[in-house]
Design a protein around this motif. Structure first.
Motif, PDB file in Angstrom:
ATOM      1  N   ALA A 177       0.843  -1.208   0.000  1.00 27.54           N
ATOM      2  CA  ALA A 177       0.000   0.000   0.000  1.00 27.54           C
ATOM      3  C   ALA A 177       0.876   1.255   0.000  1.00 27.54           C
ATOM      4  O   ALA A 177       0.600   2.212  -0.722  1.00 27.54           O
ATOM      5  CB  ALA A 177      -0.925  -0.006   1.202  1.00 27.54           C
ATOM      6  N   GLU A 178       1.948   1.201   0.791  1.00 25.04           N
ATOM      7  CA  GLU A 178       2.826   2.378   0.846  1.00 25.04           C
ATOM      8  C   GLU A 178       3.572   2.586  -0.464  1.00 25.04           C
ATOM      9  O   GLU A 178       3.816   3.707  -0.889  1.00 25.04           O
ATOM     10  CB  GLU A 178       3.812   2.248   2.002  1.00 25.04           C
ATOM     11  CG  GLU A 178       3.134   2.625   3.325  1.00 25.04           C
ATOM     12  CD  GLU A 178       4.033   2.368   4.522  1.00 25.04           C
ATOM     13  OE1 GLU A 178       5.111   1.773   4.345  1.00 25.04           O
ATOM     14  OE2 GLU A 178       3.615   2.753   5.643  1.00 25.04           O
ATOM     15  N   ALA A 179       3.917   1.469  -1.116  1.00 23.92           N
ATOM     16  CA  ALA A 179       4.677   1.573  -2.365  1.00 23.92           C
ATOM     17  C   ALA A 179       3.782   1.835  -3.568  1.00 23.92           C
ATOM     18  O   ALA A 179       4.263   2.098  -4.667  1.00 23.92           O
ATOM     19  CB  ALA A 179       5.453   0.286  -2.584  1.00 23.92           C
ATOM     20  N   ASN A 180       2.481   1.727  -3.354  1.00 15.84           N
ATOM     21  CA  ASN A 180       1.518   1.879  -4.451  1.00 15.84           C
ATOM     22  C   ASN A 180       1.671   0.820  -5.529  1.00 15.84           C
ATOM     23  O   ASN A 180       1.286   1.035  -6.681  1.00 15.84           O
ATOM     24  CB  ASN A 180       1.635   3.257  -5.104  1.00 15.84           C
ATOM     25  CG  ASN A 180       0.688   4.210  -4.438  1.00 15.84           C
ATOM     26  OD1 ASN A 180      -0.452   4.319  -4.840  1.00 15.84           O
ATOM     27  ND2 ASN A 180       1.149   4.850  -3.388  1.00 15.84           N
ATOM     28  N   GLU A 181       2.243  -0.279  -5.153  1.00 13.14           N
ATOM     29  CA  GLU A 181       2.329  -1.410  -6.097  1.00 13.14           C
ATOM     30  C   GLU A 181       2.607  -2.677  -5.306  1.00 13.14           C
ATOM     31  O   GLU A 181       2.998  -2.604  -4.133  1.00 13.14           O
ATOM     32  CB  GLU A 181       3.434  -1.180  -7.122  1.00 13.14           C
ATOM     33  CG  GLU A 181       4.794  -1.095  -6.485  1.00 13.14           C
ATOM     34  CD  GLU A 181       5.902  -0.798  -7.488  1.00 13.14           C
ATOM     35  OE1 GLU A 181       5.600  -0.635  -8.672  1.00 13.14           O
ATOM     36  OE2 GLU A 181       7.050  -0.736  -7.061  1.00 13.14           O
ATOM     37  N   LEU A 182       2.398  -3.794  -5.967  1.00 11.65           N
ATOM     38  CA  LEU A 182       2.596  -5.063  -5.287  1.00 11.65           C
ATOM     39  C   LEU A 182       4.057  -5.283  -4.942  1.00 11.65           C
ATOM     40  O   LEU A 182       4.921  -5.232  -5.807  1.00 11.65           O
ATOM     41  CB  LEU A 182       2.083  -6.206  -6.180  1.00 11.65           C
ATOM     42  CG  LEU A 182       2.330  -7.615  -5.670  1.00 11.65           C
ATOM     43  CD1 LEU A 182       1.577  -7.864  -4.365  1.00 11.65           C
ATOM     44  CD2 LEU A 182       1.920  -8.641  -6.707  1.00 11.65           C
ATOM     45  N   ILE A 183       4.317  -5.514  -3.646  1.00 15.83           N
ATOM     46  CA  ILE A 183       5.674  -5.870  -3.234  1.00 15.83           C
ATOM     47  C   ILE A 183       5.598  -7.339  -2.837  1.00 15.83           C
ATOM     48  O   ILE A 183       4.791  -7.700  -1.994  1.00 15.83           O
ATOM     49  CB  ILE A 183       6.118  -5.042  -2.002  1.00 15.83           C
ATOM     50  CG1 ILE A 183       5.977  -3.543  -2.258  1.00 15.83           C
ATOM     51  CG2 ILE A 183       7.508  -5.429  -1.514  1.00 15.83           C
ATOM     52  CD1 ILE A 183       7.068  -2.934  -3.097  1.00 15.83           C
ATOM     53  N   GLY A 184       6.402  -8.166  -3.433  1.00 13.14           N
ATOM     54  CA  GLY A 184       6.376  -9.592  -3.103  1.00 13.14           C
ATOM     55  C   GLY A 184       5.425 -10.347  -4.004  1.00 13.14           C
ATOM     56  O   GLY A 184       5.055  -9.890  -5.079  1.00 13.14           O
ATOM     57  N   VAL A 185       4.990 -11.497  -3.479  1.00 13.43           N
ATOM     58  CA  VAL A 185       4.162 -12.392  -4.292  1.00 13.43           C
ATOM     59  C   VAL A 185       2.698 -12.052  -4.057  1.00 13.43           C
ATOM     60  O   VAL A 185       2.285 -11.816  -2.932  1.00 13.43           O
ATOM     61  CB  VAL A 185       4.415 -13.853  -3.846  1.00 13.43           C
ATOM     62  CG1 VAL A 185       3.685 -14.851  -4.738  1.00 13.43           C
ATOM     63  CG2 VAL A 185       5.905 -14.134  -3.820  1.00 13.43           C
ATOM     64  N   LYS A 186       1.906 -12.068  -5.105  1.00 15.90           N
ATOM     65  CA  LYS A 186       0.512 -11.660  -4.944  1.00 15.90           C
ATOM     66  C   LYS A 186      -0.288 -12.597  -4.043  1.00 15.90           C
ATOM     67  O   LYS A 186      -1.034 -12.160  -3.188  1.00 15.90           O
ATOM     68  CB  LYS A 186      -0.180 -11.545  -6.304  1.00 15.90           C
ATOM     69  CG  LYS A 186      -1.658 -11.210  -6.139  1.00 15.90           C
ATOM     70  CD  LYS A 186      -2.375 -10.990  -7.439  1.00 15.90           C
ATOM     71  CE  LYS A 186      -3.869 -10.855  -7.247  1.00 15.90           C
ATOM     72  NZ  LYS A 186      -4.561 -12.107  -7.022  1.00 15.90           N
TER      73      LYS A 186
END
Ligand code: BGC
Length: 756
Positions: free
Chosen positions: A492-501
């Protein structure tokens, strides 16, 4: 020596793990089941004649502070966590969590069961229940009587499974079709949501089960649900995102409501005073109790109490004795605040615990044949025929022929998300099985083609009479999203998926999987009699392939009987009558901005058909759209006697079945605001009815709208106001202008005389 030491540690570890697992196994399989009704033996008069409001007051006066706090959370973690984990691990079931039991004062507990498509929590001797098509499918039936019946069955089966609190219906608005839990709700329109939510609540409560509409409020992004802050202007909140909650609360009077995980305008819903007290209780007059959503529903006990939150679920965390005692000592809250919260809960739940039950709820009522027939009927009523060029459907019933069926989902047990909305059916008729059963008596062969075998696909597609391609999604592609909160925060903070979905969650791209699109492409080149059957819970982008096929049917996640219903529709034993509960955009990026990975989002005033109409954006298929094997002609739209009776505008219209099939038509009434002096939608749905018409039959349909439902919310005066303008009225078979008859009316007289 070293090896012996290591072996010793391994042994100790193995013994500890086995002891732990045995304890968890024991707790989860042997946990005590409690009666949820008041025990008649403790009272001299019939329990249902007891005034439970006075009883609740007297009970509270006898309670210690600790006993009061015990009414404010699910279970103690130490008992419920092993029970919970063990039930999942060893029994693949959701445990009974007993809330608010007080043996000293003879207060029975209550137990929650999820259940958007069937009772979720099962009695220890029960392995399966009736599993219906998902809520989005049912919304596509536009039949609120059916929804009411579905919830009567779900409630009965909940009682037979020893639960009495239904965490359903979900009435969050589908702001964007990519929302992972879209299948659990009733679509994009607040009116449709309100009517379906109401029908559901009334059905549940008719069996003395406490209904709990959810998630209050603005919960329609899944992958950031524990962290996202929804920003919204007051008018959009009141006119778009809350009216369905208001209707369900005021007309359905559910026992309870569940707060949402997300923040609303900076404050988590579970401790949001504006939502929980000012709007819900003060404005709408809600008298029941509010529970949190599970796990991350409350972060600060004192704030929860100040906001008016009654119960923390599923276990005691923020509503701990220490937090509350210290809060009282430090005068942040008072014992009177606690009394008020406990009184809401106790007054409400005692009504149900002492209510008269007109029937018993033995295990034998579960999966009654009438319940299973209802599941089949709902599937038949909900499938939406999107396209039928050259009347490819219904397919001819040719004796002794071959039919091909292909696709990842053709023979897949796939009733929807496996998160909290999961339900365990005794069997599921897959599309392939349904077709095979159907064709048995016709002596036809149904060939299930391996979707990875290109050669076989080509050969069969060329040689069979008809081809059925089943594509779409499973719980892995859309649904509830469970991972650690800290992982969610990172994305959420990065505004994109971090790691595995991971499994489930939102759909960012509305297109089908590439392999599905490729399959459609392949098959459609080789056979003209192709139908694409889409399985899923919300809108998809069909633009890359829809021109290549003649027929498209939305079958949704269609429950335990879905395959049988599908066969009946494809071969014309049932005429499709479902209509879309959402708009399908031409360009998927024309929907409101949507990002599953964000800690903040703004919900605007326009979405769904109001957005596409207001900004003249082209759409693929309109809200309220669905084809039939017959045609209906509308005529004679009349506003009854040109006057408004009892603040209600009554409208008549004639419909005639002008085709060669008997069928059902869903007639929709919209009110238009083109002359408004303020910024308003072009039109809004205000009534609908589903009617059966035989071949050649003509019927006059009555529709109505209450004048109060024409109002808009003036955020300056903080009041609902009515405009003295000429309104349009539209009636017809979809929200598309060309499908609607129209007329006009004014209300000046009534506004001046204040007769509404
Ligand atoms: C879901 C709720 C559900 C609850 C209990 C939560 O994670 O958001 O909808 O009622 O779990 O299963």
């Amino acid at each position: 020596m070293k090896i012996i030491k290591i072996l010793k540690y391994v042994l100790i570890l193995a013994v500890s793990v086995s002891v732990l697992l045995t304890v968890i196994f024991y707790i989860s399989t042997e946990y005590k089941m409690y009666d949820l009704k008041a025990n008649q033996k403790n009272y001299s008069q019939n329990i249902w004649e007891i005034n439970t409001d006075s009883l609740a007051e007297s009970l509270i006066s006898k309670m210690t502070l600790e006993e009061k706090i015990d009414q404010m959370y699910g279970e103690k973690m130490i008992f419920s966590i092993p029970k919970f984990i063990g039930s999942y691990l060893f029994k693949d079931r959701f445990a009974h969590i007993y809330v608010g039991k007080n043996e000293r004062l003879n207060i029975p507990p209550w137990v929650l069961s999820d259940g958007p498509r069937g009772a979720r929590v099962l009695d220890k001797k029960i392995n399966a229940v009736t599993t219906f098509p998902v809520a989005m499918a049912r919304a596509a039936s536009w039949d609120t009587n059916l929804e009411n019946k579905v919830h009567k069955v779900i409630a009965k089966e909940m009682r037979a499974n020893k639960t009495n609190y239904a965490a359903t219906p979900c009435i969050n608005l589908l702001r964007h079709p990519g929302w992972g839990r879209a299948q659990e709700t009733y679509g994009e329109d607040p009116w449709l949501l309100g009517e379906f939510g109401l029908a559901a609540v009334k059905g549940i409560e008719s069996h003395n089960v406490m209904a709990c509409p959810k998630h209050f409020a603005l919960n329609s992004v899944e992958n950031s649900r524990w962290v996202i802050d929804v920003l919204i202007d007051e008018r959009a909140l009141r006119e778009v995102y809350l009216p369905h909650f208001k209707k369900v609360i005021q007309k359905g009077k559910p026992a309870s409501i569940m707060s949402a995980y997300n923040k609303v305008r900076g404050t988590y819903s579970g401790s949001n005073k504006e939502l929980l007290t000012e709007i819900l209780r003060d404005d709408w007059g809600f008298e029941g109790f509010i529970s949190t959503d599970w796990m991350y529903g409350l972060y600060d006990g004192i704030e929860g109490i100040k906001a008016g939150l009654n119960v923390e679920m599923p276990w005691q965390d923020e509503y701990s004795y220490n937090t509350i005692k210290e809060g009282i000592e430090e005068k942040k809250i008072s014992e009177n605040d606690i009394d008020k919260l406990v009184l809401n809960t106790l007054k409400t739940r005692l009504k149900y615990a002492f209510a008269y039950d007109s029937i018993d709820y033995p295990h034998s009522i579960i999966l009654d044949s009438s319940h299973i027939n209802l599941a089949a009927k709902v599937a038949e009523e909900s499938m939406v025929l999107i396209k039928n060029k050259n009347n490819v459907l219904p397919f001819n019933k040719i004796f002794g022929s071959k039919i091909g069926i292909v696709g990842r989902l053709a023979n897949e047990i796939n009733t929807g998300d496996l998160g909290s909305s999961n339900s365990k059916p005794p069997y599921v008729i897959t599309p392939f099985e349904g077709l095979k059963l159907y064709h048995k008596s016709l002596n036809n062969e149904v060939l299930l083609i391996d979707e990875s075998n290109v050669e076989e696909i080509r050969n069969v597609s060329k040689s069979v009479e008809q081809m059925i391609v089943v594509v779409g999604y499973t719980y892995e592609d859309e649904g509830e999203y469970i991972l650690s909160r800290s992982e969610m925060v990172k994305s959420a903070e990065a505004n994109e998926l971090i790691g595995v979905k991971g499994i489930g969650g939102d759909r960012v791209n509305l297109r089908l999987k590439p392999e599905d699109e490729k399959l459609i492409d392949e098959v459609s080149q080789l056979n003209d009699n192709v139908v694409v059957v889409y399985v899923g819970g919300s809108a998809i982008d069909m633009s890359p392939w829809e021109d290549k096929v003649n027929a498209i049917l939305f079958s949704w996640y269609s429950g335990m009987e879905g395959g049988n219903s599908l066969a009946k529709i494809l071969y014309g034993d049932v005429n499709p009558s479902g209509k879309l509960p959402f708009t399908i955009a031409k360009n998927q990026y024309d929907y409101p901005y949507f990002n599953p990975y964000t800690d903040s989002i703004t919900y605007e005033y326009y979405h769904g058909y109001t957005l596409f109409e207001k900004f003249n954006k082209e759409i693929a298929y309109p809200f309220g759209y669905g084809k039939s094997y017959t045609d209906f002609k509308y005529s004679n739209l009349k506003i009854e006697k040109n006057k408004i009776l009892d603040s209600t505008l009554v409208v008549n219209v004639d419909i005639m079945n002008i085709g060669n099939f008997a069928g059902k038509e869903i007639t929709q009434l919209y009110i238009g605001f083109k002359n408004s002096k303020i910024d308003r939608p072009i039109k809004l749905l205000r009534d609908f009815k589903k009617n059966f018409l035989d071949i050649g039959e003509r019927k006059t349909i009555n529709l109505s709208v209450n004048i109060n439902d024409l109002k808009w919310y003036n955020k300056k005066s903080r009041k609902w106001e009515i405009e003295d303008i000429e309104y349009e009225i539209y009636v017809g078979g979809s929200s598309k202008e060309k499908d609607l008859l129209s007329s006009k009316f004014r209300l000046s007289q009534h506004i001046q005389h204040n007769t509404f």
